[in-house]
Design a protein around this motif. Sequence first.
Motif, PDB file in Angstrom:
ATOM      1  N   ILE A 240      -6.539  -5.764  -0.438  1.00  0.00           N
ATOM      2  CA  ILE A 240      -5.990  -6.145   0.490  1.00  0.00           C
ATOM      3  C   ILE A 240      -4.783  -6.824   0.039  1.00  0.00           C
ATOM      4  CG2 ILE A 240      -7.214  -8.432   0.476  1.00  0.00           C
ATOM      5  CD1 ILE A 240      -6.288  -6.299   3.645  1.00  0.00           C
ATOM      6  N   ASP A 241      -4.527  -7.386  -1.304  1.00  0.00           N
ATOM      7  CA  ASP A 241      -3.433  -7.924  -1.774  1.00  0.00           C
ATOM      8  C   ASP A 241      -2.226  -7.031  -1.541  1.00  0.00           C
ATOM      9  OD1 ASP A 241      -4.751 -10.293  -2.134  1.00  0.00           O
ATOM     10  OD2 ASP A 241      -5.273  -9.806  -4.424  1.00  0.00           O
ATOM     11  N   MET A 242      -2.656  -5.624  -1.565  1.00  0.00           N
ATOM     12  CA  MET A 242      -1.451  -4.739  -1.653  1.00  0.00           C
ATOM     13  C   MET A 242      -0.798  -4.468  -0.196  1.00  0.00           C
ATOM     14  SD  MET A 242      -1.099  -4.099  -4.678  1.00  0.00           S
ATOM     15  CE  MET A 242       0.206  -2.679  -4.432  1.00  0.00           C
ATOM     16  N   LEU A 243      -1.510  -5.075   0.792  1.00  0.00           N
ATOM     17  CA  LEU A 243      -1.019  -4.953   2.333  1.00  0.00           C
ATOM     18  C   LEU A 243       0.529  -5.359   2.273  1.00  0.00           C
ATOM     19  CD1 LEU A 243      -1.835  -4.065   5.027  1.00  0.00           C
ATOM     20  CD2 LEU A 243      -2.274  -6.326   5.408  1.00  0.00           C
ATOM     21  N   ASN A 244       1.171  -4.376   2.948  1.00  0.00           N
ATOM     22  CA  ASN A 244       2.923  -4.800   3.141  1.00  0.00           C
ATOM     23  C   ASN A 244       3.622  -5.130   1.628  1.00  0.00           C
ATOM     24  OD1 ASN A 244       2.702  -4.876   5.818  1.00  0.00           O
ATOM     25  ND2 ASN A 244       2.117  -6.707   5.709  1.00  0.00           N
ATOM     26  N   ASN A 245       2.604  -4.449   0.490  1.00  0.00           N
ATOM     27  CA  ASN A 245       3.353  -4.395  -0.641  1.00  0.00           C
ATOM     28  C   ASN A 245       3.402  -3.197  -1.424  1.00  0.00           C
ATOM     29  OD1 ASN A 245       5.073  -5.662  -2.607  1.00  0.00           O
ATOM     30  ND2 ASN A 245       3.122  -6.701  -3.559  1.00  0.00           N
TER      31      ASN A 245
END
Length: 1830
Positions: A278-283
């Motif tokens: 989820i840390d990669m969301l929008n990244n």
Amino acid sequence: MPGSGWILPVKAKYGVVVYSYYTKSENHLNLSVGDVVHIIEEYEGTWYRGFVIGNKSKKGVFPSNYVHLKEAVVERRGRTENIIPTELPIVQEVTNVLREWGTIWKNMYKAQDNLDVFKHLRTMMREIIEKRKRVLSGTLPADEMTKICHQLADLVDVGNRLLKLDLSVRNEKTYQLADIRDLSSLEVFRMHEVASTKVDKKIQEKKIDRNSKTMVMETIQEARKSHVYSLYVAVKNFVCRIGEEADVFMSLYDGGENVFISENYYVRWGSQGLPKNIDMLNNLKAIFTDLGSKDLLREKIFLVCKIIRIGRMELKEVDHKKRASGLRRAFGVAVMDITSIMKGTQDSDEDKQLFIPFMQVSGENENLQQVITRAISSREINHKGQGLWVSLKMLHGDLKTIRHDFQHLVDRSTAEVRKMGFPEIIMPGDVRNDLYVTIVQGEFEKGIKSSQKNVEVTMCVCNDEGHVIPMVVSMGSGENSESQYRSHIYYQNKSPKWMETVKVVIPIEDFYSAHLRFTYRHRSTFENKDKAEKDFGLSYVRLMKSEGTTLQDGVHNLLVYKVESRRLEPNDAKKYLSLPPSRSDLDNYKSKPGASPGGQSRLFNPRVEGFTLSRDTFQISTLVCSTKLTQNVDLLGLLKWQSQKKNLKKNLQSLMKVDGEEVVKFLQDTLDALFNIMMEHLDNGSYDALVFDALIYIIALIAEKKFYHFHAVLDSYILEHFSATLAYEKLTKVLVMYLDKAQQENYREPLMKALKALEYIFKFIVRSRILFQHFDDKDKKQFEKGIRNVFEAINRLMKITDKPTIALQATAMKYLTSVIKDIITVFDPKELSLLLKTFVSNVPAERLTKQKVQCMLDIVHSDIFKMQDCRIILLKMMTHHLKQLMEKEEELETCGKLLADILTLLRSNNVGSTKGDIQEVTNMLLRTVIRVVIKLDRHTQQAGNFVACLISMLRQMEEYHYDAYLSSFPTKTDLMDFLMEIFSMFQDLISNNVYRLDWVTMLSLQNSTFMRAIKFFTKTLNKCFLDAESFQFQLWNNFFHLAVAFLTQESLQMENFTHNKRQSLKKKYGDLRCEMGYEIRVMWFNLGPHKIKFIPGMVGPMLEMTLIPEPDLRRATIPIFFDMMQCELHSTGNFKSFETEMITKLDVLVEGGNGDQEYRDIFHEIMSEWCGKHQYLRTSGIDFVNLIKTLLGRLLDYRDIIREENRDNRMSCTVNLLNFYKDINRLEMYARYLFKLHDLHTECDNYTEAGFTLLQHARLLSWSDEVLETPNQRYRECSTHRELKEAIYYNTIDLFKRGKMWEEGIKLCKELAVQHEVETFRYQQLSEILTTQAQLYRNITDTLRPEPQYFFVGFYGQEFPAFQRNRTFIYRGKEYEPLCDFTTRTLNHLPNAQKMNTTSPPDDGIKNSNKMYVQIFTVAPIMEIPSHFKGKTVDDQILSFYKVNELQRFQYSKPFRKGPKDKDNEFASMWIERYTYTTRYKLPGILRWFEIEDTSKREISPLENAMDAMETANEEIRQMILKYYKNPEFPINPLSMKLNGVVDPRVMGGFTNYEKAFFTDTYMKENSDDLEKVSRLKDLIALQVPLLAEGVRLHGELAPSQLQPFHQNMESSFQELKTYVEKQYGKRPVFELGRPVRRVSPQRNVISMKQPRPESILSMQSNTSDHYHLTDGTPPEVPAKRPTSRLSNVISRSTSLAAPADKPGKRGSRTSEFFVNNFGSTNSLDKSVSSISSTGSGSGVVELREELTPQRPRRPKSQVGIPGVLGSKPVSGHKSPPPLPVKHQTDQHHEEKSSPVTRKPPPPLPVKQHDSSEKTNLLPPKKPGRSPRN
């Protein structure tokens, strides 16, 4: 204005006007949108006071809300404050450019000129405005800002070129305008060249419609400047209805070769539609790196996204408990073509989102490769909203550079996705050990299964012990590595094709013992069955071969072994590793001794315990990217030389056979091995040559274009990794050995390679020495000796003259200079300079000249030339060689470049003192360069370079250098020769510019340098060549001409520049014109007694100088003219030669565009003041000054008018000038303008006027053999007065013939005949001229000529030029040109003029107004009968010429009432106001118009008017009768109309009105003084009867049978009239002309004469205008009643002029109807005559208004010739024939009421005082019996 409340602003100092502000207040400032204002004061924030920048003199107040404030820095606050905007330089430049372009663009729109450039400029301005907005937004990153600034600069430069504006000189890196103050002239020249070439290329690109391939190739060539690229990819959104977890792989795909070129960017996607992390969301960001120029050459590049779902075998399964999960199944792909983005032909922006549509697999067994192919070939994809949204941006540079330059895009969380393969540049320290494995395909038997297997491949990396190496398998960047890889599954597919690539990253120490292991397993749909499945097969492949090389790249067909055990154990590795891994290994295994017992190799089946070879097959592909492991055996042998010393020689030799790509991969290890070999054998040199050759091979390899970018790698190795401290000894010895054996054939090729590698050989030598010094600084002398030995050996090589050594010598000169930079760090630079001097000097003369100059050029570019002591040694050698070569004109291009670079370096700041160097260059080369410049073609690039060199030399020379150089000439003659030479060259360069006019910076630099040099040379002139003994006229003359040429050159005329450009040039250089003008003034007054030698020769150049529109220059130099006058006066007693030359040159220069009214005033003011102070020039001098003032005024008028399209004005100005020159007796100038006037006339087909103009020149000549003073340029063959006059006469006769002025031509023929007969006795020419004369006489008698009309034209108002303002003229019209056409033609030339609708003279208000008024009306010429015709009977054909030619007096008449109005008879009170105009010259003449010199006015009584009308009528009848007697072939129509109009005047009442008005007792009693006139009027009435009788008789003889009924009716009417008149006024003698006449040929088609008008009391057209004005403004009233008696009927048909009647009588006759039936209606007859207007026509009801083009009612038929018969009563006995078609009343009414704008009815024209029927008609009349035309 400012008072209380006004304060000095703090911030509000600078702004741009956003709304226009216009006011009439003197205290306010008018503003236009876009103006830039400087604010001085402000009032409560609502009002500002200031000025528009560029017009500081005009200050005023303006509202604050009309101005947008901008930030600026204020320097020197107060009165002298200066505003500097804080905007970026490019923004300021673009702002100024847009203002300048906007003005030009607006003018283009107004002129509607050059529409293509107009549209293109509009597009460019819009683009510039958009980019300027982006720059000003402040949101652009650094790279984008740089890019847009470059684009703006390119747009500005291209636009300036299209508009022919100045070329901007820019810094190549920043694209900002360059500051040339710190640049040499050569640098400025080169910057101009670069900028000009770039702009030309840009414009060419705009013109060519380039196809995509061309665009791609140009983009690639531009991109090759950088070798490393990266593609930034950001996933913004991913929409795909899967319902399960998925693996998303993104990679770059080559569509041409159908292969992936990059690793995968790997994202684990959750079943909820979000990334699992989820840390990669929008990244979700990735950077694809290591892309090179080769990748940009790929035909098609795609971004491919593969989606593998992870879950059940089928998505539709719902029984979750019984189904297997975690299976990887192919789901689909998303593909987008990114070729244009990669190549840069499409802009890429990280903020722009692109959609990649998703395509799902179409069946269970469609593999992803097929889906990719299908997606690429599909035009449209039915994606149903599924796909990826991504942003792409192409970035330049490697990852390190990108992380630094694009920190906002690439950070630590951005995944690095590398290319599958090496980048184009492998830097030292870039250690890589990657293995890419692609699972290609397999083929598997179903075995005991009832259906094909669902095969899943598992790959792991194991060591020899069978243990799995953990975490070395990477599915892609973005996720962590794993210990194994599992493939996706195809359902029941015998031949699955996966094409999945994974990266194996193994530590180098584990690589040697590692192998890849592949296991195969069937995956069941159901969970319980799936768990029971075991691996059914195994394959493996070793990563290292037995000889130590890595696994070869490419496809490997692996053997599949059946696994018999349920699970694999580590110990199993020892078993299967003994089996052959691949099909090729199996073949080798079979060939081993004993491997195939009994020779049954075909049935051989290798097996070990637990593993049996199956018939399944499996294929993989591998790619090794390692900088430590090689696949080449020879290279491996060298790298491991210590373990294979016995093969060292062989390995060294084999190295040179290894592929270059393999060598550069292991460049550092290879070089380490070579130098280690060298260092280990220090005492033994057996391997030195081999190592040296190997080193040369590697250096040569890197020198190849293919590996050229590895230079940086080699440089990095030498600086950071090289460690052989004693290598320099070995390298220098081997190099010297090769050089000494240069003449041996077997050493030439190795020596050639060694010379090419000199740069890097010496880098190794120098670096080795530096490393040695760090440990021990011994053997320095020995080292220097070694270096010296190398150079001495090379110098010995240069002395050899054998042909085979030429190539070696050329190579040495090319590469030797490359070692200087390194050697000077460890060797004495001064000694090296001596060695280099010897090296260049040892080259044999006439050999390798170009290479020699290039070698010296390279030395100049080296660091050694920047050292002052070294430069002294080298510069002398170079100037010596340059002088020799330039004098021989050899290798001029290279010599020019060498000289340019020397001069550029000498101007640098870090080269020490250059005073002596400049002197050396000047002494040796200045004269040589001057001579080269003189000889070179001005349009070549060489010329531009050498002129730049000359400018640089002169610019760097100080006063010391000038004095030293000029004093170096041994004699004054030599010095004079030099000055003459350089003056001549300066003048030539100024007149014939080497540089383009838009190179303003370069031209300004040239001019300022020349100005400075000329100042130094003038000192020498004054010092050495001014005294009487040494004075050199030609030298001084050359100086003055040079100085004048300098200040009159186009590039210095600042008044032609824009305000910004003018201010910029003045700020940098000042006004060089004034500076040179002051120098000229000083030098002139220094001449003293020598001045007279320059008079009049220098008058023209001085005049040209003073005409420059610069007030200070004019005031400083005009006094020179007074000095010239004074000097000539004292010398000769007058100043005639000065005066003559002044007038001549002034004429030429002003006509050429010089001079203005300001000059006229300044000249008059200054010269009058000086002359007024002089004792002897007080009178004659001032007269001359006034003469020049008058001439200048006329010349300026002529110049202003001559550019107009109005040829009439041009002719007027020309006549003004030629008359002026005639008055002052300047006959040569008078003749010059006569020819100009002649040319203008011939252009307009004014042949008559052209003839009179030439005749003026002929009258200046005499019939003598006197030689002409100056040859006539038009008649070059004529040398004497007689020859020229005769030639002009012949031309004039020809012009008179073309103009039908035969009488004038006869005069000249007679004069020529006398000369041929009496003077020259040329009888042949006499016979020819007499023949011409006879023909002219025949033309007079046989040919009818058109009679032009004459018009009064007045020009009123102050807007007219002086020669027209408030003046009146008589104009001669063109052939057949009526008033309306003449008026239209005149007004077309005066679009701003208003036409006056009155004929009265205008008042002072009109004359003094600031408008233009034109008054035009017709005038009647007054014939002046020649004296030799008076009292004699002359044919009217002869007299007709004088009616419209040789005229000087003209009349215009208009009626007015005097006294009470008589309602019954208005003629009793109708007076005539008659004006008589006298012109200055006779018409025709040298113009078609002349000014009216005198005007007189006379009032004519009604009785006198009646007498004039009767006399005119009688004369017309008489002339017509004479004409028909002379030529019976004339058409009968004019005679019929004339007689019938007089015999039967139905409308106007005949002479009844005269009887009522003048023959009554009341009138006789009240006007007793008029009794004699009344008697005369009666007599005229009576005299008309005999004329009519003869006319009627003649008509009866000539009339054809069809007209006899008409004739009989007319004769009957005449008899009644005759009876009445003879009874009342007596009988007069019969008019007899002798013989009867008969028509010889009735059908003969002759030119019809113009129709005579019926007579009336208003027919005073011979001397009245077309328009009338009554005092009360009402039309005259005419008696409406007709006489009731028969006598009254007779009277009403009187032959006198008829009075107007309200209603015409309705009398008709059968004869007249018959005539109409046969000859057509009124309109038909009107059309049959050429111009009814020339003879005039009456008007039924005429509104007497004072206007020029009144609307008239329809004329009665009685006024239109023959149609008068149509309405007469039928005579008894004649039947009325049916009427012919006549124009309908409605049509006539429409004509009457039509608007003057749409169609002006022609005004009634006057009847001439001569027979109007003789006028030529263009259309013949209709013949009797012919049907009328419609």
